[in-house]
Design a protein around this motif. Structure first.
Motif, PDB file in Angstrom:
ATOM      1  N   SER A  92       0.817  -1.213   0.000  1.00 22.53           N
ATOM      2  CA  SER A  92       0.000   0.000   0.000  1.00 22.53           C
ATOM      3  C   SER A  92       0.852   1.265   0.000  1.00 22.53           C
ATOM      4  CB  SER A  92      -0.926   0.007   1.211  1.00 22.53           C
ATOM      5  OG  SER A  92      -1.652   1.222   1.260  1.00 22.53           O
ATOM      6  N   GLN A  93       0.498   2.178  -0.898  1.00 24.06           N
ATOM      7  CA  GLN A  93       1.210   3.452  -1.011  1.00 24.06           C
ATOM      8  C   GLN A  93       0.566   4.551  -0.170  1.00 24.06           C
ATOM      9  OE1 GLN A  93       4.201   3.708  -2.787  1.00 24.06           O
ATOM     10  NE2 GLN A  93       3.815   1.491  -2.645  1.00 24.06           N
ATOM     11  N   LYS A  94      -0.598   4.266   0.391  1.00 25.30           N
ATOM     12  CA  LYS A  94      -1.295   5.256   1.216  1.00 25.30           C
ATOM     13  C   LYS A  94      -1.410   4.699   2.637  1.00 25.30           C
ATOM     14  CE  LYS A  94      -2.148   7.428  -2.680  1.00 25.30           C
ATOM     15  NZ  LYS A  94      -3.448   7.556  -3.339  1.00 25.30           N
ATOM     16  N   PRO A  95      -1.359   5.562   3.651  1.00 30.71           N
ATOM     17  CA  PRO A  95      -1.521   5.085   5.024  1.00 30.71           C
ATOM     18  C   PRO A  95      -2.857   4.378   5.226  1.00 30.71           C
ATOM     19  CG  PRO A  95      -0.683   7.331   5.004  1.00 30.71           C
ATOM     20  CD  PRO A  95      -1.081   7.012   3.592  1.00 30.71           C
ATOM     21  N   ILE A  96      -2.854   3.432   6.168  1.00 27.41           N
ATOM     22  CA  ILE A  96      -4.052   2.647   6.478  1.00 27.41           C
ATOM     23  C   ILE A  96      -4.366   2.809   7.962  1.00 27.41           C
ATOM     24  CG2 ILE A  96      -5.121   0.362   6.460  1.00 27.41           C
ATOM     25  CD1 ILE A  96      -3.037  -0.485   4.372  1.00 27.41           C
ATOM     26  N   VAL A  97      -5.614   3.154   8.263  1.00 27.94           N
ATOM     27  CA  VAL A  97      -6.102   3.256   9.642  1.00 27.94           C
ATOM     28  C   VAL A  97      -7.212   2.232   9.811  1.00 27.94           C
ATOM     29  CG1 VAL A  97      -7.105   4.755  11.406  1.00 27.94           C
ATOM     30  CG2 VAL A  97      -5.598   5.739   9.653  1.00 27.94           C
ATOM     31  N   SER A  98      -7.150   1.448  10.877  1.00 33.19           N
ATOM     32  CA  SER A  98      -8.192   0.454  11.121  1.00 33.19           C
ATOM     33  C   SER A  98      -8.923   0.743  12.420  1.00 33.19           C
ATOM     34  CB  SER A  98      -7.612  -0.969  11.154  1.00 33.19           C
ATOM     35  OG  SER A  98      -6.625  -1.088  12.157  1.00 33.19           O
ATOM     36  N   GLY A  99     -10.189   0.335  12.447  1.00 30.81           N
ATOM     37  CA  GLY A  99     -11.010   0.445  13.644  1.00 30.81           C
ATOM     38  C   GLY A  99     -11.559  -0.918  13.982  1.00 30.81           C
ATOM     39  N   VAL A 100     -11.226  -1.434  15.160  1.00 28.91           N
ATOM     40  CA  VAL A 100     -11.528  -2.820  15.523  1.00 28.91           C
ATOM     41  C   VAL A 100     -12.443  -2.852  16.739  1.00 28.91           C
ATOM     42  CG1 VAL A 100     -10.550  -5.072  16.106  1.00 28.91           C
ATOM     43  CG2 VAL A 100      -9.241  -3.483  14.677  1.00 28.91           C
ATOM     44  N   PHE A 189     -11.913   8.096  11.747  1.00 30.64           N
ATOM     45  CA  PHE A 189     -12.012   9.036  10.634  1.00 30.64           C
ATOM     46  C   PHE A 189     -11.322  10.363  10.947  1.00 30.64           C
ATOM     47  CE2 PHE A 189     -15.393   6.174   9.133  1.00 30.64           C
ATOM     48  CZ  PHE A 189     -14.983   6.061   7.813  1.00 30.64           C
ATOM     49  N   GLU A 190     -11.318  10.761  12.211  1.00 33.73           N
ATOM     50  CA  GLU A 190     -10.576  11.968  12.579  1.00 33.73           C
ATOM     51  C   GLU A 190      -9.084  11.779  12.292  1.00 33.73           C
ATOM     52  OE1 GLU A 190      -9.651  14.877  16.425  1.00 33.73           O
ATOM     53  OE2 GLU A 190     -10.894  13.087  16.678  1.00 33.73           O
ATOM     54  N   ILE A 195      -4.347  12.599   8.679  1.00 35.82           N
ATOM     55  CA  ILE A 195      -3.338  12.056   7.771  1.00 35.82           C
ATOM     56  C   ILE A 195      -3.509  12.650   6.376  1.00 35.82           C
ATOM     57  CG2 ILE A 195      -2.631   9.945   6.556  1.00 35.82           C
ATOM     58  CD1 ILE A 195      -3.304   8.446   9.204  1.00 35.82           C
ATOM     59  N   ALA A 196      -4.760  12.696   5.909  1.00 35.66           N
ATOM     60  CA  ALA A 196      -5.040  13.183   4.559  1.00 35.66           C
ATOM     61  C   ALA A 196      -4.685  14.655   4.384  1.00 35.66           C
ATOM     62  CB  ALA A 196      -6.508  12.953   4.225  1.00 35.66           C
ATOM     63  N   SER A 197      -4.633  15.399   5.479  1.00 37.90           N
ATOM     64  CA  SER A 197      -4.335  16.830   5.399  1.00 37.90           C
ATOM     65  C   SER A 197      -2.837  17.122   5.319  1.00 37.90           C
ATOM     66  CB  SER A 197      -4.925  17.559   6.615  1.00 37.90           C
ATOM     67  OG  SER A 197      -4.187  17.259   7.800  1.00 37.90           O
ATOM     68  N   LYS A 198      -2.016  16.109   5.530  1.00 35.85           N
ATOM     69  CA  LYS A 198      -0.569  16.303   5.519  1.00 35.85           C
ATOM     70  C   LYS A 198      -0.053  16.469   4.082  1.00 35.85           C
ATOM     71  CE  LYS A 198      -0.309  15.562   9.991  1.00 35.85           C
ATOM     72  NZ  LYS A 198      -0.056  16.691  10.929  1.00 35.85           N
ATOM     73  N   PRO A 199       1.091  17.148   3.910  1.00 36.92           N
ATOM     74  CA  PRO A 199       1.694  17.215   2.572  1.00 36.92           C
ATOM     75  C   PRO A 199       1.964  15.791   2.064  1.00 36.92           C
ATOM     76  CG  PRO A 199       2.743  18.791   4.049  1.00 36.92           C
ATOM     77  CD  PRO A 199       1.854  17.935   4.899  1.00 36.92           C
ATOM     78  N   PRO A 200       1.321  15.369   0.969  1.00 38.55           N
ATOM     79  CA  PRO A 200       1.329  13.944   0.594  1.00 38.55           C
ATOM     80  C   PRO A 200       2.708  13.383   0.270  1.00 38.55           C
ATOM     81  CG  PRO A 200       0.321  15.274  -1.129  1.00 38.55           C
ATOM     82  CD  PRO A 200       0.489  16.163   0.050  1.00 38.55           C
ATOM     83  N   GLU A 201       3.537  14.145  -0.425  1.00 37.27           N
ATOM     84  CA  GLU A 201       4.837  13.602  -0.805  1.00 37.27           C
ATOM     85  C   GLU A 201       5.742  13.463   0.414  1.00 37.27           C
ATOM     86  OE1 GLU A 201       7.580  11.942  -3.534  1.00 37.27           O
ATOM     87  OE2 GLU A 201       5.412  12.223  -3.490  1.00 37.27           O
ATOM     88  N   ALA A 202       5.714  14.447   1.299  1.00 35.36           N
ATOM     89  CA  ALA A 202       6.518  14.362   2.524  1.00 35.36           C
ATOM     90  C   ALA A 202       6.066  13.177   3.378  1.00 35.36           C
ATOM     91  CB  ALA A 202       6.402  15.655   3.324  1.00 35.36           C
ATOM     92  N   LEU A 203       4.741  12.976   3.473  1.00 33.79           N
ATOM     93  CA  LEU A 203       4.225  11.869   4.258  1.00 33.79           C
ATOM     94  C   LEU A 203       4.602  10.534   3.622  1.00 33.79           C
ATOM     95  CD1 LEU A 203       2.568  10.938   6.686  1.00 33.79           C
ATOM     96  CD2 LEU A 203       0.524  11.056   5.245  1.00 33.79           C
ATOM     97  N   ARG A 204       4.545  10.464   2.296  1.00 28.90           N
ATOM     98  CA  ARG A 204       4.910   9.219   1.616  1.00 28.90           C
ATOM     99  C   ARG A 204       6.362   8.840   1.905  1.00 28.90           C
ATOM    100  NH1 ARG A 204       7.818   7.529  -2.287  1.00 28.90           N
ATOM    101  NH2 ARG A 204       8.440   9.633  -2.905  1.00 28.90           N
ATOM    102  N   ILE A 205       7.243   9.825   1.825  1.00 33.36           N
ATOM    103  CA  ILE A 205       8.658   9.554   2.073  1.00 33.36           C
ATOM    104  C   ILE A 205       8.877   9.139   3.522  1.00 33.36           C
ATOM    105  CG2 ILE A 205      10.968  10.577   2.147  1.00 33.36           C
ATOM    106  CD1 ILE A 205      10.009  12.432  -0.177  1.00 33.36           C
TER     107      ILE A 205
END
Length: 249
Positions: A92-100, A189-190, A195-205
């Motif tokens: 996965s290239q995008k972060p994953i958040v789970s709720g259990v 979701f919060e 996570i989604a609000s972060k600069p995407p390329e910096a977060l990916r690296i």
């Protein structure tokens, strides 16, 4: 579209919800295929910044569908759907958040080793009864769990098959936070929106640095898969499954 998997989008967040409550979210091959496709499509969509994985109240997942298990155990062939899903998680290239919430058995536990943040409720129990069923760990868990929670806790989880409460899981680093049932999805979701609000390329690296080289994980998933499929056809596994089905009846 699989009726037991709900894919929704909240702005830059894609949610994948297992929705088979009558079977406590036992995952079928078709469900694996749907979830793998959603992860892959979300990774390819520049407007998606984060994945969320959820279950239903009281059941994140009770593990693999037993009918699929029994098909292989009695000589049938398994499909590639499970492997495709595990690869989609690992790559996965995008972060994953789970709720259990509630039951988290087998893959219902090991999915979370691939997640960047996992929230769980106090009534959640993580359990991996692979060895008790004559099987071996899967989803790269034999590599990830010792790295995440330490070798002895990993052996307790994967070898002894001990159940881990949400608090124990948090204490050993298996999950990020324990929240109430009422707060679970809001917290998930919060976090995903943050996570989604972060600069995407910096977060990916940054995430790639945290994850490191994924080649060993992918290789371990393949190695575990070979042994898992072999073990499904073993006498030990057949006896364990028959005993389990007899107890259920």
């Amino acid at each position: 579209m699989n009726e037991f998997v709900q894919i929704e989008r909240r702005g830059p967040v894609q949610s994948i919800r297992m929705n088979r409550p009558d079977k406590k979210n036992a995952i079928t091959r078709a469900m694996y295929a749907e979830m793998a496709q959603a992860l892959t499509a979300g990774d390819s969509d520049p407007d998606i910044r984060c994945h969320v994985i959820l279950g239903v109240p009281g059941a994140f997942s009770s593990g693999n569908d037993l009918a699929d298990f029994m098909t292989v155990a009695t000589g049938g062939e398994g499909g590639s759907e499970v492997y495709d899903f595990l690869l989609a998680l690992a790559k996965s290239q995008k972060p994953i958040v789970s709720g259990v919430d509630g039951i988290a058995v087998g893959i219902g536990t090991t999915i979370n080793l691939h997640c960047d943040l996992t929230f769980a409720t106090p009534r959640t129990e993580f359990r991996t009864p692979f060895v008790d069923l004559g099987l071996v760990p899967e989803a790269g868990s034999s590599l990830l769990a010792p790295a995440v929670i330490g070798r002895q806790q990993a052996f307790a989880l994967l070898g002894l098959g001990e159940g881990f409460s949400a608090e124990r899981a948090k204490d050993v680093g298996l999950i990020y936070a324990v929240v109430s049932e009422a707060e679970l999805e809001g917290a998930v979701f919060e976090a995903a929106e943050r996570i989604a609000s972060k600069p995407p390329e910096a977060l990916r690296i940054a995430r790639d640095f945290l994850l490191g080289d994924r080649a060993p994980l992918i290789a371990r998933i393949e190695e575990e898969g070979v042994q898992f499929r072999s073990r499904l056809k073993s006498e030990e596994a057949r006896n364990a499954f028959m005993a389990f089905m007899s107890r259920k009846k």
